[in-house]
Scaffold this motif. Structure first.
Motif, PDB file in Angstrom:
ATOM      1  N   ALA A 108       0.832  -1.204   0.000  1.00  0.00           N
ATOM      2  CA  ALA A 108       0.000   0.000   0.000  1.00  0.00           C
ATOM      3  C   ALA A 108       0.868   1.255   0.000  1.00  0.00           C
ATOM      4  O   ALA A 108       0.575   2.224  -0.709  1.00  0.00           O
ATOM      5  N   GLN A 109       1.947   1.236   0.767  1.00  0.00           N
ATOM      6  CA  GLN A 109       2.852   2.373   0.816  1.00  0.00           C
ATOM      7  C   GLN A 109       3.520   2.589  -0.541  1.00  0.00           C
ATOM      8  O   GLN A 109       3.616   3.719  -1.024  1.00  0.00           O
ATOM      9  N   THR A 110       3.957   1.513  -1.159  1.00  0.00           N
ATOM     10  CA  THR A 110       4.583   1.611  -2.470  1.00  0.00           C
ATOM     11  C   THR A 110       3.591   2.125  -3.504  1.00  0.00           C
ATOM     12  O   THR A 110       3.922   2.990  -4.318  1.00  0.00           O
ATOM     13  N   TRP A 111       2.363   1.618  -3.487  1.00  0.00           N
ATOM     14  CA  TRP A 111       1.346   2.072  -4.432  1.00  0.00           C
ATOM     15  C   TRP A 111       1.060   3.555  -4.235  1.00  0.00           C
ATOM     16  O   TRP A 111       0.979   4.313  -5.192  1.00  0.00           O
ATOM     17  N   ARG A 112       0.942   3.973  -2.974  1.00  0.00           N
ATOM     18  CA  ARG A 112       0.657   5.374  -2.673  1.00  0.00           C
ATOM     19  C   ARG A 112       1.786   6.273  -3.162  1.00  0.00           C
ATOM     20  O   ARG A 112       1.552   7.320  -3.761  1.00  0.00           O
ATOM     21  N   LEU A 113       3.023   5.862  -2.919  1.00  0.00           N
ATOM     22  CA  LEU A 113       4.160   6.672  -3.343  1.00  0.00           C
ATOM     23  C   LEU A 113       4.302   6.719  -4.865  1.00  0.00           C
ATOM     24  O   LEU A 113       4.688   7.736  -5.427  1.00  0.00           O
ATOM     25  N   ARG A 114       3.999   5.630  -5.527  1.00  0.00           N
ATOM     26  CA  ARG A 114       4.110   5.607  -6.981  1.00  0.00           C
ATOM     27  C   ARG A 114       3.044   6.459  -7.649  1.00  0.00           C
ATOM     28  O   ARG A 114       3.228   6.932  -8.756  1.00  0.00           O
ATOM     29  N   HIS A 115       1.912   6.635  -6.980  1.00  0.00           N
ATOM     30  CA  HIS A 115       0.810   7.388  -7.572  1.00  0.00           C
ATOM     31  C   HIS A 115       0.693   8.794  -6.984  1.00  0.00           C
ATOM     32  O   HIS A 115      -0.312   9.462  -7.187  1.00  0.00           O
TER      33      HIS A 115
END
Length: 89
Positions: A76-83
């Motif tokens: 979730a953290q990676t997805w949030r940072l990528r978007h």
């Protein structure tokens, strides 16, 4: 049921491994940064978890739930940072 826990634990540990390896390689770290040591410890622990599951050791269900929760948090953290608009994370 034990087989399902082993598969979940291996998948979670591989997710944690990928996240930590990517996180450690995207920025220049200094020895005094706690995040460096935290990600390095999680990277090593994820290798150990995957290896112990592949060797056939049975796991406590609570450990599996913890590993899946940590892996979900990192995804979730990676997805949030990528978007997001963050340039240097």
């Amino acid at each position: 049921m034990i087989y399902l826990f082993a598969v979940l634990n291996i998948a979670a540990s591989l997710t944690i491994f990928v996240h930590c390896a990517c996180r450690l390689t995207v920025q220049r770290w200094t020895v005094r940064q706690p995040e460096l040591w935290i990600h390095a410890l999680l990277l090593a622990a994820s290798i150990g978890v995957a290896a112990s599951n592949l060797s056939g050791q049975t796991r406590n269900p609570h450990e599996v739930f913890l590993n899946v929760g940590i892996a979900s948090y990192f995804m979730a953290q990676t997805w949030r940072l990528r978007h997001s608009k963050a340039q240097n994370w």
